[in-house]
Design an enzyme around this catalytic site. Structure first.
Site, mmCIF file in Angstrom:
data_model
loop_
_atom_site.group_PDB
_atom_site.id
_atom_site.type_symbol
_atom_site.label_atom_id
_atom_site.label_comp_id
_atom_site.label_asym_id
_atom_site.label_seq_id
_atom_site.Cartn_x
_atom_site.Cartn_y
_atom_site.Cartn_z
ATOM 1 N N ILE A 1 0.818 -1.215 0.000
ATOM 2 C CA ILE A 1 0.000 0.000 0.000
ATOM 3 C C ILE A 1 0.853 1.266 0.000
ATOM 4 O O ILE A 1 0.312 2.372 -0.042
ATOM 5 C CB ILE A 1 -0.946 0.021 1.211
ATOM 6 C CG1 ILE A 1 -0.146 -0.029 2.521
ATOM 7 C CG2 ILE A 1 -1.924 -1.147 1.144
ATOM 8 C CD1 ILE A 1 -1.017 0.105 3.762
ATOM 9 N N GLU B 1 5.329 2.760 -0.545
ATOM 10 C CA GLU B 1 6.746 2.455 -0.655
ATOM 11 C C GLU B 1 7.565 3.726 -0.613
ATOM 12 O O GLU B 1 7.091 4.815 -0.938
ATOM 13 C CB GLU B 1 7.050 1.679 -1.936
ATOM 14 C CG GLU B 1 6.574 2.352 -3.210
ATOM 15 C CD GLU B 1 6.836 1.495 -4.433
ATOM 16 O OE1 GLU B 1 7.776 0.688 -4.374
ATOM 17 O OE2 GLU B 1 6.121 1.642 -5.426
ATOM 18 N N GLY B 2 8.797 3.569 -0.166
ATOM 19 C CA GLY B 2 9.721 4.682 -0.087
ATOM 20 C C GLY B 2 11.076 4.292 -0.624
ATOM 21 O O GLY B 2 11.233 3.266 -1.296
ATOM 22 N N ALA B 3 12.076 5.113 -0.333
ATOM 23 C CA ALA B 3 13.406 4.870 -0.882
ATOM 24 C C ALA B 3 14.057 3.626 -0.301
ATOM 25 O O ALA B 3 14.809 2.941 -0.987
ATOM 26 C CB ALA B 3 14.298 6.089 -0.628
ATOM 27 N N SER C 1 12.182 1.275 1.913
ATOM 28 C CA SER C 1 11.230 0.317 2.465
ATOM 29 C C SER C 1 9.923 0.393 1.685
ATOM 30 O O SER C 1 9.701 1.306 0.885
ATOM 31 C CB SER C 1 10.971 0.608 3.947
ATOM 32 O OG SER C 1 10.385 1.883 4.110
ATOM 33 N N PHE C 2 9.073 -0.589 1.930
ATOM 34 C CA PHE C 2 7.716 -0.562 1.391
ATOM 35 C C PHE C 2 6.766 -1.096 2.452
ATOM 36 O O PHE C 2 7.168 -1.805 3.380
ATOM 37 C CB PHE C 2 7.610 -1.363 0.087
ATOM 38 C CG PHE C 2 8.017 -2.808 0.217
ATOM 39 C CD1 PHE C 2 7.077 -3.795 0.481
ATOM 40 C CD2 PHE C 2 9.345 -3.185 0.055
ATOM 41 C CE1 PHE C 2 7.453 -5.118 0.593
ATOM 42 C CE2 PHE C 2 9.729 -4.512 0.163
ATOM 43 C CZ PHE C 2 8.773 -5.486 0.433
ATOM 44 N N ASP D 1 12.162 15.253 10.102
ATOM 45 C CA ASP D 1 11.594 14.982 8.769
ATOM 46 C C ASP D 1 10.073 15.119 8.811
ATOM 47 O O ASP D 1 9.340 14.261 8.307
ATOM 48 C CB ASP D 1 11.995 13.591 8.288
ATOM 49 C CG ASP D 1 11.783 13.412 6.781
ATOM 50 O OD1 ASP D 1 11.614 14.441 6.085
ATOM 51 O OD2 ASP D 1 11.780 12.268 6.303
#
Length: 513
Positions: A247, A249-251, A253-254, A364
């Site tokens: 559902i 995702e990132g740089a 991880s997902f 962040d």
């Protein structure tokens, strides 16, 4: 005749050794007399000697006696034996006095214990660890045991760690990292990276992009190319349930959802992509365990709950509570009213203020890291860049360095390559989040003088006769608070607790009760 006799002594403790020697013709006589006691473990008898060893305990009324004609040349030996006999008798007398002393001490100790037990049972219900009987702790820091001495990291440590984070690694399997290089200008600074959120800008900025930038926006479209997930690192089952659809995702991880028996989502699993370079695996594991340590320690209604961390098939997973909405999608679809925007902003400040009270800065804060539950309550997520800027019982603030965060949200001091206060960066980022909620756009792409909008903001702010267009475009009741939160100088910028205690935020707080 040589006689060694010790009568009326209880358990004589022999501290010396006694050796009885005889010639061959006396062996039979000695043997006959010593037959009854030869089985004693503390008597060593050989063909020509009888040895009472040191550190042995003699029984009560113990008598050793033997008779024989001793030659004149053996008279010296007889005197030697008699001297040892007298020594044993003196030791017996000393032992008797010590024994009586120990007996009296034992009686006093037993009486003291009985008194303590009686007092303890009567006053404290039989608890021997009651605070009533504890010694007051010393206020001298030198009395603290050495195992509880902790030292904070030096500035050089953080500088060296940041340099190590610049090592280039492949995030995607099979070395397929071209997509990330195009999308993220901070690539290869993973896992801590300055994320160039031009994809967010493309959604929020309504004007059409032309020229050379058009090809850039085309490449950064997150739907233009799907990521490839390494099947060898994928995990399908956990103690909390089976992993289902991806559902998010990132740089690095997902996110995969975990459903219950009725196929309703109850948890999500944050699956981290391990580096292909095995030499970086230790740093990879240490980084995500540190993130889990931060997240699992925090307990606040506006901070996501991290339940567990799992290492399986060379993959690290975090089990997190499920929240259905993200703030970015919520505001882009136009569902956010003015009152709801103020309420969510107060909840954001409340969660960040809680972190700052513990000495932790998020570093962040952005729309993508703010989720909403079923009741549209704010949940702060992703503590991968969290930083401890203050330790308990200390007045100093640890400064951070390096470019960390997402460019539209970071404070201008982050880009100066100088140490900065990370808590002040959170204040700036929260103000940018509110501007995005209220205006449905970013104030600028990057807080640098090369950006025209930011340069205009700095110019208007430094001119006392000119009002800032950005501040004037915000709702009336929020202008003063956001103005102080977006102070260019982080030394004079207001704190999170100061922004939370303003009249505007206190009025919003009443609407949440």
């Amino acid at each position: 005749m040589a006689v060694i006799t010790e009568e009326n002594s209880n358990n004589l403790f022999c501290t010396d050794s006694l050796e009885l020697t005889s010639n061959k013709q006396d062996d039979q006589v000695i043997s006959n007399y010593l037959k009854p006691v030869r089985s004693y473990p503390y008597i060593k008898y050989s063909r020509s000697s009888l040895l009472l060893t040191a550190s042995t305990t003699l029984p009560e009324n113990f008598v050793i006696s033997f008779t024989n004609s001793i030659e004149s040349e053996e008279s010296d030996k007889s005197d030697y034996l008699l001297d040892h006999a007298h020594s044993l008798q003196e030791l017996s007398t000393t032992h008797s006095s010590l024994s009586s002393t120990l007996t009296s001490m034992s009686e006093e100790s037993s009486s003291t214990e009985s008194k303590f037990a009686t007092l303890n049972d009567g006053i404290n219900g039989g608890n021997p660890y009651s605070r009533l009987y504890r010694k007051n702790p010393s206020s001298d820091p030198n009395d603290i045991p050495p195992q509880f001495h902790f030292k904070k990291k030096s500035k050089s440590f953080y500088s060296s760690m940041y340099d190590k984070m610049k090592i280039r690694i492949n995030i995607l399997p099979n070395g397929n990292d071209n997509f990330i290089k195009k999308r993220n200008s901070g690539f290869a600074l993973a896992p801590i990276a300055c994320y160039n959120h031009t994809s967010d800008l493309r959604k929020l900025l309504k004007h059409k992009v032309t020229g050379s930038n058009a090809s850039i926006f085309k490449r950064i479209n997150p739907r233009s190319r799907k990521r490839v997930v390494n099947p060898e690192c994928s995990v399908t089952d956990t103690p909390y349930g089976k992993l289902n659809n991806v559902i998010g995702e990132g740089a690095s991880s997902f996110i995969r959802v975990i459903n219950d028996r009725n196929k309703l989502p109850i948890y999500v699993a944050k699956v981290f992509r391990p580096p292909l370079d095995t030499s970086l695996l230790r740093r990879y594991v240490r980084y995500f365990i540190a993130e889990y340590t931060f997240a699992s320690t925090l307990r606040h209604p506006n901070i996501i709950k991290v339940l567990d961390i799992i290492y399986k098939r060379h993959t690290i997973l975090q089990i997190i509570e499920y929240v259905p909405y993200d703030l970015f999608t919520f505001i882009t679809k136009g569902h956010c009213s003015a009152l709801k925007a103020d309420q969510m902003f107060f909840q954001l400040l409340d969660g960040v203020a809680y972190m700052h009270s513990l000495g932790i800065a998020h570093r962040d804060i952005k729309l993508d890291n703010i989720m909403l539950d079923e009741n549209l309550n704010v949940k702060i997520i992703d503590f991968g860049t969290a930083f401890v800027f203050h330790y308990p019982f200390e007045s100093t603030t640890l400064m951070s360095d390096g470019v960390v965060g997402s460019k539209p949200y970071v404070a201008p001091e982050v880009l100066t390559q100088k140490p900065y206060d990370p808590s002040a960066v959170d204040v700036w980022s929260c103000a940018i989040v509110y501007c995005c909620i209220a205006l449905k756009r970013f104030p600028w792409k990057v807080p640098h003088t090369s950006d025209k909008r930011f340069n205009l903001y700095v110019t208007q702010r430094n001119d006392p006769n000119t009002k800032s267009q950005l501040i004037e475009s915000l709702p009336m009741n929020s202008r003063d608070t956001i103005y102080h939160m977006l102070d260019i100088d982080f030394n004079t910028r207001c704190s999170i607790s100061g922004a939370r205690s303003t009249t505007w935020m206190q009025q919003v707080r009443k609407t949440l009760i």
